[in-house]
Scaffold this motif. Structure first.
Motif: not given
Length: 505
Positions: A53-54, A107-111, A157-160
């Motif tokens: 997803x992006x 990045x892994x947390x966002x994925x 934080x990563x999504x932001x």
């Protein structure tokens, strides 16, 4: 009912499944799913393909800007992504427990967050988190025995960051494209929140180079002899500003022997290097092998997925005792030609690495796991692996010792300086060969009031030089210095600048 384990990459999913137990692979829609039974528990280990997803523009119109209305959406342009989402969604329907086992960083947390929220129906907050820095069997099993809650703050934080990057990058890139379209030209252009400032570093440096006006100066050097050994010495002023002064020095010293007016000797300790973080590894691989930062990171990630090294996307220069130094070094003793080096360390009563100042809340510095490769490494893979192993071993070495001799020679009132460098003790450098060596510059034995024969004095005209252009390694260092980008994105940004010919190779 079973536990669904979400992994970031197929190779990671395979290693995790194999570490948990006897894994049976199926491939619905061409996507690997591993069924595992371990300690009475049933697992289904699924894999993503990186970001499923992006961030997307709700208008789906590339000519519209500014764009501020965003949403998270599947990366449907890749048909494998659509299949992976469908497979994970199907497997999630009958799962009772969810484990987030993507890379343990932002990045892994966002994925994992995106998959658990969107493909698994809002299961992120209810999921458990596997935390590991290597893909060795022991560490994977340990992490599954001690699952924790996901780090929602890290995910947000990563999504932001993704959303900010999208807002800056898409709007500025579309504005650039529109400006060229108006001029009846077309070129694929991009700019972004980090890409723009990074390009500005290179532009500012180029302007500095082009505006540089070379100023002349002169150097004066002399050749001397003592006891049949010739050596060189430089005039005490490294830059003589005028031709007249340079000529007067040469004229006054030609044919005149010199007398040693001062001599000093001291031993210099050179401490062991610190462990690699990803930036250190990328710069060292560029220095030694001319590998670009992105290429080095790609190789390091392959080595990580083969359980040969720890997680490479780290800022840390620390090696905690919890990784068990002796166990790793013992494992390395059974691999290739490391036996002699490792035996030197294993014979010690205490192992203490020389650590740097930088830390990372998620992972330690990069280190070899001590696990032997299951398959032959390619040439470049072995070079990077060998570099990581030897750097790790070198951090436990003693300081190297070099004897520095500094001599001043008086020739008709003009002072010349000669420097000698003699290796005394290799220390840690023996572990880091062939990537380092002690400097050696021999001088004859000289003492105060000794006379030396003057073999000749010469001057050379030179010009001040502009600073060097940035290469991939120095640009990476500049980004780190200015604290822009992240350890996960800097290499890709630099690669994009070179790929689009914004910066010439």
């Amino acid at each position: 009912m079973y536990t669904l384990v979400v992994c970031e990459k197929p190779d990671a999913a395979r290693r995790i499944a194999q570490a948990l137990g006897d894994a049976r692979e199926s491939r619905p829609a061409g996507i690997s799913v591993f069924d595992v039974t371990s300690d009475g528990r049933q697992y289904k280990v699924c894999t993503a393909l990186g970001h499923l997803y992006g961030v997307a523009d709700t208008t789906r119109n590339r000519s519209v800007y500014p764009v501020l209305d965003l949403e998270w959406a599947p990366n449907v342009k890749n048909p494998r992504v659509a299949r992976a989402i469908r497979v994970i969604s199907d497997v999630a329907k009958d799962a009772s427990v969810f484990v987030h086992a993507c890379d343990y960083d932002q990045e892994g947390e966002v994925i994992g967050h995106s998959i658990l929220q969107y493909a698994c129906g809002g299961k992120y907050e209810k999921a458990l988190r596997a935390k590991f820095s290597t893909l060795t069997d022991d560490e994977i099993r340990e992490s599954f025995a001690n699952l924790v809650k996901p780090n929602s703050g890290l995910a947000e934080a990563g999504r932001s960051r993704h959303m900010l990057d999208f807002i800056y990058g898409v709007n500025l890139s579309r504005a650039l494209a529109q400006s060229l379209k108006t001029a009846r030209r077309y070129r694929n252009l991009s700019i972004g929140r980090v890409q723009g400032p990074t390009l500005a570093f290179a532009v500012d440096r180029e302007l500095e180079i082009r505006l540089h006006v070379p100023d002349p100066y002169w150097t004066v050097a002399a050749q001397f002899e003592k006891n049949g050994k010739a050596f060189s010495a430089q005039y005490e002023k490294p830059r003589v500003e005028t031709l007249v002064e340079a000529k007067s020095i040469v004229s006054a010293c030609i044919g005149k022997d010199g007398a040693v007016s001062d001599d000093a000797e001291n031993k210099v300790l050179l401490r062991a290097p610190t462990p690699f973080n990803i930036g250190d590894l990328q710069r060292e691989a560029y220095r030694l092998f001319r590998l670009g930062p992105g290429y080095t990171l790609g190789i390091a990630e392959k080595l990580y997925l083969q359980a040969l090294i720890s997680y490479p996307r780290t800022s840390s220069q620390k090696l905690p005792p919890s990784i068990v130094y002796g166990k790793i070094i013992s494992g390395l003793s059974k691999i290739g030609s490391y036996g002699k080096l490792t035996s030197m360390l294993l014979s010690r009563d205490r192992l203490m690495p020389n650590e740097g100042k930088m830390t990372d809340p998620a992972h330690p510095a990069i280190y070899p796991t001590g696990v032997a490769p299951r398959q032959k490494l390619s040439g470049l893979e072995f070079k990077v692996y060998d570099l990581i192993v030897k750097r790790f071993l070198a951090t436990f070495g003693d300081p190297a010792v070099s004897q520095h001799t500094d001599v001043k020679i008086d020739v008709n009132g003009y002072i010349f300086k000669a420097e000698g460098r003699t290796p005394v003790y290799e220390g840690w450098m023996i572990f880091y060969k062939p990537y380092v060596r002690l400097e050696q510059r021999e001088l004859p034995e000289l003492h105060k009031d000794d006379w030396v024969k003057n073999l000749g004095v010469e001057m050379e005209e030179k010009f001040t030089q502009p600073p060097h252009r940035y290469n991939q390694a120095s640009l990476l260092a500049k980004m780190e210095q200015e604290q822009i980008g992240t350890k996960a994105t800097r290499a890709d940004i630099i690669a994009t600048l070179f790929k689009r010919n914004y910066i010439a190779p």
